[in-house]
Write an enzyme that holds these catalytic residues in place. Sequence first.
Site, PDB file in Angstrom:
ATOM      1  N   GLU A  61     -58.577  -6.565 -46.699  1.00 12.10           N
ATOM      2  CA  GLU A  61     -58.873  -7.535 -45.648  1.00 12.10           C
ATOM      3  C   GLU A  61     -59.373  -6.789 -44.416  1.00 12.10           C
ATOM      4  OE1 GLU A  61     -55.351  -9.744 -44.885  1.00 12.10           O
ATOM      5  OE2 GLU A  61     -55.358 -10.789 -46.817  1.00 12.10           O
ATOM      6  N   ASP A  99     -68.674  46.986 -19.752  1.00 10.70           N
ATOM      7  CA  ASP A  99     -67.789  48.132 -19.943  1.00 10.70           C
ATOM      8  C   ASP A  99     -66.866  47.951 -21.141  1.00 10.70           C
ATOM      9  OD1 ASP A  99     -68.849  49.595 -17.899  1.00 10.70           O
ATOM     10  OD2 ASP A  99     -67.288  49.130 -16.446  1.00 10.70           O
ATOM     11  N   LYS A 103     -67.586  53.751 -21.299  1.00  7.45           N
ATOM     12  CA  LYS A 103     -67.350  55.192 -21.462  1.00  7.45           C
ATOM     13  C   LYS A 103     -66.160  55.405 -22.395  1.00  7.45           C
ATOM     14  CE  LYS A 103     -69.079  56.275 -16.837  1.00  7.45           C
ATOM     15  NZ  LYS A 103     -69.307  54.897 -16.359  1.00  7.45           N
ATOM     16  N   GLY A 157     -64.890  45.829 -15.454  1.00  4.62           N
ATOM     17  CA  GLY A 157     -63.523  45.373 -15.383  1.00  4.62           C
ATOM     18  C   GLY A 157     -62.992  45.466 -13.962  1.00  4.62           C
ATOM     19  N   THR A 159     -59.116  42.919  -8.679  1.00  2.00           N
ATOM     20  CA  THR A 159     -58.831  44.288  -9.107  1.00  2.00           C
ATOM     21  C   THR A 159     -57.480  44.364  -9.827  1.00  2.00           C
ATOM     22  OG1 THR A 159     -58.794  46.592  -8.394  1.00  2.00           O
ATOM     23  CG2 THR A 159     -57.701  44.992  -6.956  1.00  2.00           C
ATOM     24  N   MET A 166     -55.510  54.217 -13.992  1.00  2.00           N
ATOM     25  CA  MET A 166     -55.875  55.195 -15.025  1.00  2.00           C
ATOM     26  C   MET A 166     -54.913  56.376 -15.058  1.00  2.00           C
ATOM     27  SD  MET A 166     -60.004  55.034 -14.364  1.00  2.00           S
ATOM     28  CE  MET A 166     -59.818  54.932 -12.566  1.00  2.00           C
TER      29      MET A 166
END
Length: 472
Positions: A44, A248, A270, A302, A332, A385
């Site tokens: 239906e 990078d 790098k 970055g 940063t 770093m």
Amino acid sequence: MKLFPLFADLNQRLVLVVGGGAVAARKAQALLEAGARVKVGAPELNPELAALAQAGRVTHIPGRFDEAWLDDTWLVVAATDDETVNARVAVAAGARRILANVVDDPKLSSFQVPSIVDRSPLIVAVSSSGVAPVLARRMRERIESLFDHALGPLAELAARYRARIRERRPDLGARRRFYDTLLDGPVAALLRQARPAEAEQALEAALEQPQEAPVGSVVLVGAGPGDPGLLTLKALRALNEADVILYDRLISAEIMSLARRDAERIDVGKRPGEDHPATQARIHGLMVEHARRGRRVVRLKGGDAFIFGRGGEELQYLRAHGVPYEVVPGVTAALACAAHAGIPLTHREHAQSLHLITAHCRDDNAQAMDWQALAGGNQTLAFYMGVGQLESLSRRLREHGRSADTPFALVENGSRPEQRVLTGRLEDLAPLARAHEIRSPALLIVGSVAALANELHWFGQHIDGMAAVPAA
């Protein structure tokens, strides 16, 4: 991707909807709007479907589902309230390699019906892969507010003039710029004012204007620490305007996925052990080479390009070679890592100054650093770093008067889903980092504010090294 996005041309193609209720009616109506020939199978029909059948807009097949209903169909939608029937439809469709959607059952479905923002011929589809339809609808509502209704007429106008635009602007870059002027200039504005004839005249006038030689340029873009949500609006716009992207090593795949699909992408990151000056010289050469070919170059870095990113050197090279440039700042690492670790870099009770320091420098520069000043209290030190120099960093600071109990926080993969934050005492820095196998990229924060990570951490994994110190 769990699903492959696909826009299907169903015009005059046969589609089966199994079910006769309100959900089936909604699906049938959407298919009709796409130009499909729709047959509805159900014992239906509800009043809406019955009216469509009576008007000859859909074909009603009365009765319970039969596999023969799938003959000659391109798609099928199972929209009954009987899970057994829906499962039978899905299995039968799969056997015939016909795509099937089972409403509210993504496991049985081989395609999903997205939430749609309709600015035909421009269509935006949003899908949660079938697992969170309410979320998809909410996203659609937000997108609706971003796109005005002039976009549909603009797309239709551009489609009518497509051949002439290609003829008058054979160069791909020139053609892109022309389409940008359609979106940002008087043509779109006139369509928003419901003045289509004048909009068309403006388009023709723009087409007849002589082409100017493209002027290449470079935009130096800071991409932040990895979380795509930390990109600025200007950075996102630059990625979508780029002809070439020089990126990078630490740029995340999620950020790259936001760039224009047809942009040329060149990895210039790098690597440890390679000749970094030679790599930097190559980057300089590529920027100038592509800009002089009239291309829009995005130099994607970055963090922020002007914080230990050689951004200044690159701009000096561009200026020396007469290449136009602009800069888009990025978040940063010190700001992002500290924030995601719950560390306020300055605090009235702990630190009144902040030093951003690179631990990756020549030996003579390291000797020339004012370690006596860095060892003073009431300040925060953020070392970039520094994973490979943790032993010497800790020793130098303690030799110049920094307390061995000074708190530190080492933030690995800051702002990313895999973020880890290791906290401890300065004298235990190196052995703790070795024990927990901290790897680059990681940011070191030294100062009493670092201890607040134990209290205020909110994102990613937190490791409290104060509790147990491994043997050196």
